[in-house]
Design a protein around this motif. Structure first.
Motif, mmCIF file in Angstrom:
data_model
loop_
_atom_site.group_PDB
_atom_site.id
_atom_site.type_symbol
_atom_site.label_atom_id
_atom_site.label_comp_id
_atom_site.label_asym_id
_atom_site.label_seq_id
_atom_site.Cartn_x
_atom_site.Cartn_y
_atom_site.Cartn_z
ATOM 1 N N PRO A 22 0.825 -1.204 0.000
ATOM 2 C CA PRO A 22 0.000 0.000 0.000
ATOM 3 C C PRO A 22 0.860 1.256 0.000
ATOM 4 O O PRO A 22 1.984 1.259 0.510
ATOM 5 C CB PRO A 22 -0.798 -0.126 1.305
ATOM 6 C CG PRO A 22 0.030 -1.014 2.172
ATOM 7 C CD PRO A 22 0.696 -1.974 1.243
ATOM 8 N N SER A 23 0.345 2.315 -0.572
ATOM 9 C CA SER A 23 1.082 3.568 -0.637
ATOM 10 C C SER A 23 0.247 4.687 -0.044
ATOM 11 O O SER A 23 -0.978 4.568 0.092
ATOM 12 C CB SER A 23 1.426 3.911 -2.089
ATOM 13 O OG SER A 23 0.243 4.196 -2.817
ATOM 14 N N VAL A 24 0.921 5.775 0.294
ATOM 15 C CA VAL A 24 0.226 6.945 0.816
ATOM 16 C C VAL A 24 -0.780 7.449 -0.225
ATOM 17 O O VAL A 24 -1.918 7.805 0.103
ATOM 18 C CB VAL A 24 1.231 8.055 1.171
ATOM 19 C CG1 VAL A 24 0.493 9.342 1.547
ATOM 20 C CG2 VAL A 24 2.136 7.617 2.317
ATOM 21 N N ALA A 27 -4.020 5.297 -0.277
ATOM 22 C CA ALA A 27 -4.911 5.597 0.842
ATOM 23 C C ALA A 27 -5.572 6.961 0.660
ATOM 24 O O ALA A 27 -6.779 7.124 0.876
ATOM 25 C CB ALA A 27 -4.133 5.550 2.148
ATOM 26 N N THR A 63 3.825 8.496 13.732
ATOM 27 C CA THR A 63 3.636 8.251 12.300
ATOM 28 C C THR A 63 2.428 9.071 11.842
ATOM 29 O O THR A 63 1.373 9.012 12.474
ATOM 30 C CB THR A 63 3.366 6.763 11.997
ATOM 31 O OG1 THR A 63 4.463 5.971 12.462
ATOM 32 C CG2 THR A 63 3.199 6.540 10.503
ATOM 33 N N ALA A 66 -2.036 8.594 6.335
ATOM 34 C CA ALA A 66 -2.326 9.125 5.000
ATOM 35 C C ALA A 66 -3.686 9.794 4.956
ATOM 36 O O ALA A 66 -3.904 10.735 4.188
ATOM 37 C CB ALA A 66 -2.255 7.998 3.974
ATOM 38 N N CYS A 84 -11.592 0.138 2.673
ATOM 39 C CA CYS A 84 -10.162 -0.136 2.888
ATOM 40 C C CYS A 84 -9.818 -1.562 2.471
ATOM 41 O O CYS A 84 -8.800 -1.806 1.805
ATOM 42 C CB CYS A 84 -9.797 0.071 4.358
ATOM 43 S SG CYS A 84 -9.811 1.782 4.915
ATOM 44 N N VAL A 89 -5.931 -1.406 1.678
ATOM 45 C CA VAL A 89 -5.314 -0.316 2.446
ATOM 46 C C VAL A 89 -5.404 -0.619 3.936
ATOM 47 O O VAL A 89 -6.490 -0.915 4.452
ATOM 48 C CB VAL A 89 -6.025 1.028 2.138
ATOM 49 C CG1 VAL A 89 -5.549 2.127 3.094
ATOM 50 C CG2 VAL A 89 -5.773 1.441 0.699
ATOM 51 N N HIS A 107 -0.814 3.937 10.560
ATOM 52 C CA HIS A 107 0.013 3.362 9.509
ATOM 53 C C HIS A 107 0.273 4.469 8.495
ATOM 54 O O HIS A 107 -0.656 5.166 8.076
ATOM 55 C CB HIS A 107 -0.707 2.183 8.860
ATOM 56 C CG HIS A 107 0.161 1.364 7.951
ATOM 57 N ND1 HIS A 107 0.562 1.798 6.708
ATOM 58 C CD2 HIS A 107 0.714 0.124 8.107
ATOM 59 C CE1 HIS A 107 1.307 0.873 6.134
ATOM 60 N NE2 HIS A 107 1.419 -0.153 6.969
ATOM 61 N N ALA A 108 1.522 4.632 8.076
ATOM 62 C CA ALA A 108 1.880 5.742 7.193
ATOM 63 C C ALA A 108 1.142 5.694 5.868
ATOM 64 O O ALA A 108 0.883 6.736 5.248
ATOM 65 C CB ALA A 108 3.390 5.748 6.954
ATOM 66 N N SER A 109 0.809 4.492 5.417
ATOM 67 C CA SER A 109 0.098 4.351 4.141
ATOM 68 C C SER A 109 -1.332 3.878 4.358
ATOM 69 O O SER A 109 -1.913 3.219 3.491
ATOM 70 C CB SER A 109 0.842 3.347 3.242
ATOM 71 O OG SER A 109 2.169 3.773 2.992
ATOM 72 N N GLY A 110 -1.875 4.233 5.507
ATOM 73 C CA GLY A 110 -3.193 3.726 5.854
ATOM 74 C C GLY A 110 -4.162 4.785 6.297
ATOM 75 O O GLY A 110 -3.866 5.987 6.336
#
Length: 508
Positions: A22-24, A27, A63, A66, A84, A89, A107-110
């Motif tokens: 997953p990526s920022v 999300a 953290t 996103a 999600c 995500v 989560h940074a990408s969540g």
């Protein structure tokens, strides 16, 4: 309500990880759909607003999520989770953010799902002695709603004014009165949850009678890794006929510890037995002017509750035992206002040490009562050897220690030395057959200590349960386990047994 959850089963057979990490951006791309579910005002994308949620009460782990959503109904939570899940995500639930193990770190990408707007008390049933509440309701609010009926909600973390019941369920929180009245799990009769797949279902039927697997007990204390709570049925307890609080001051922690041992050995189970050392007393006095005996090296608080005749008899015995252990001063209070004034010092302790140090770690380990003196001596030695001050506040009755490791994060290397001391304290707890946490949870902060306490088989069994609920590993990922494996991954060897298992020792 039904007593079973419709969740995915068979931890070994899963799709494993998403096709791509997953990526920022992925999300963040969900924001328009989230706004249709929750409304534009309840979806946050502004970087400054997102930073508001970068940590919980343990600020050393941060953290930025996103995306942040603030649903107001269980149906909205379920829709958000389904979105999600379909996109692969990760998502994390957050209550009031008072946790102390990094369990609600995003989560940074969540997506961070904040439950604070779901704060309605839906029902108080004085006949059945239960209440139905949403997860954002504060702990103390439940007692305030029940008090006109002569009832109260027994679990009472020191942060009960602000901490949420949903967060209490996630961490299986305790508090000063858990010695007699039990932890959150002992007072939860049913949970409405959103599964990691986005299905709304119930665990337990509100009676407290369970058949088959104890999914209600497994979910309580799972730290948000098995799903998201959207309603809680809690047990209410009758207000005791009499309550007496005894304060005893000592010239050493060891003397206070002897009083604790003697009280329990006499067959008395107080509602609470709390102890504070000189450093924590100093902080509390500066913060709330609680008026504890001047010059005391330790203060012991013993609260008794129950039928008047029983409490009066126990009060006499407790005073005698405290005096025999060397108390330099003893006070007793049965007036609610006086008791609240005495308790103010203990309940303010965590925040109060901020007056002594710009930064600190609130640790949370458990040891057998018989090992309290030895472990406190070890903590004192660690403090002296490292030059890092440690203030001790703890639930003496059940051996739940809360050492406050003080440091100045502006001094190079001091934060690292504080972490070493904090870890050594947990090592000491484990070596005496104790635990790395009593009520604050493992989260992200203590996951590296899990292999010191549990065998490879223990950890694999825990992960099998987690995978049964969350085969895609999207629900609060990266928490609790030191090396989370994908569902279906072959487990590897970790380590030997916990010292208590090896010695066949009883914890208490």
């Amino acid at each position: 309500m039904t007593s079973t959850a419709s969740t995915s089963t068979g931890a070994g057979a899963s799709a494993g990880a998403p096709a791509a990490a997953p990526s920022v951006a992925l999300a963040a791309s969900l924001a328009p759909a989230m706004r249709k579910i929750c409304g534009a005002a309840d979806v946050l994308t502004d970087p400054l607003e997102l930073r508001t949620y970068e940590c919980d009460g343990l600020t050393s782990h941060r953290t930025v999520p996103a995306l942040v959503v603030l649903p107001e109904t269980a149906e909205e939570v379920a829709a958000v989770v389904r979105l999600c899940a379909s996109a692969g995500v990760p998502f994390v639930a957050r209550g009031s953010g008072t946790g102390l193990s990094g369990g609600a770190v995003p989560h940074a990408s969540g997506v961070l799902i904040v439950m604070s707007r779901m704060r309605r008390i839906l029902e108080v049933d004085p006949v059945a002695r239960r209440a139905v509440v949403e997860p954002g309701v504060t702990n103390l609010s439940v007692t305030q709603a029940a008090s006109p009926h002569g009832l109260f909600y027994a679990p009472d973390p020191s942060s009960q004014v602000v901490c949420s019941v949903g967060g209490n369920v996630a961490e299986n929180s305790g508090g000063a009165h858990c010695l007699k009245h039990g932890f959150t799990v002992n007072h939860v009769l049913g949970l409405e949850i959103v599964t990691p797949a986005g299905e709304l279902t119930w665990l337990g039927d509100g009676t407290g009678v369970l058949a088959g697997y104890d999914l209600l007990g497994a979910f309580t204390g799972s730290e948000g890794t098995l799903g998201i709570v959207t309603k809680i049925i809690v047990k209410l307890t009758p207000v005791p006929e009499a309550v007496h609080l005894v304060l005893a001051a000592y010239d050493s922690l060891e003397a206070g510890g002897r009083a604790v041992t003697d009280i329990i050995a006499a067959g008395i189970v107080p509602a609470a037995i709390e102890m504070m050392d000189a450093l924590s007393i100093e902080a509390a006095e500066a913060a709330v002017h609680c008026g504890y005996p001047e010059g005391a090296s330790a203060v012991l608080l013993v609260e008794l509750d129950g039928p008047s005749a029983e409490v009066e008899a126990e009060l006499s015995t407790v005073r005698e035992l405290c005096e025999a252990a060397g108390a330099r001063e003893i006070r007793a209070a049965d007036d609610p206002v006086q008791r609240a004034g005495i308790w103010a010092g203990r309940k303010s302790a965590f925040a109060a040490v901020g007056r002594l140090s710009p930064a600190y770690i609130v640790q949370d380990g458990v040891v057998p009562r018989t090992a309290l003196g030895d472990v406190l001596a070890r903590i004192s030695a660690l403090s002296e050897e490292s030059g890092i001050r440690v203030a001790n506040v703890f639930h003496a009755g059940d051996g739940n220690l809360h050492p406050l490791v003080l440091y100045n994060d502006a001094v190079p290397g001091e934060a690292e030395r504080a972490e070493v001391v904090s870890g050594a304290i947990l090592d000491a707890c484990i070596s005496y057959g104790g635990s790395i946490t009593g009520e604050h949870g493992v989260g992200v902060d203590k996951s590296r200590y899990m292999p010191k306490m549990f065998t490879a088989e223990d950890l694999d069994t825990m992960q099998l349960l987690r995978c049964a609920f969350d085969p895609a590993s999207l629900c609060n990922p990266g928490k609790v386990f030191p090396t989370p494996r994908l569902c279906g991954e072959v487990p590897g060897h970790r380590r030997g047994p916990h010292p208590a298992t090896a010695r066949g020792a009883e914890i208490f």
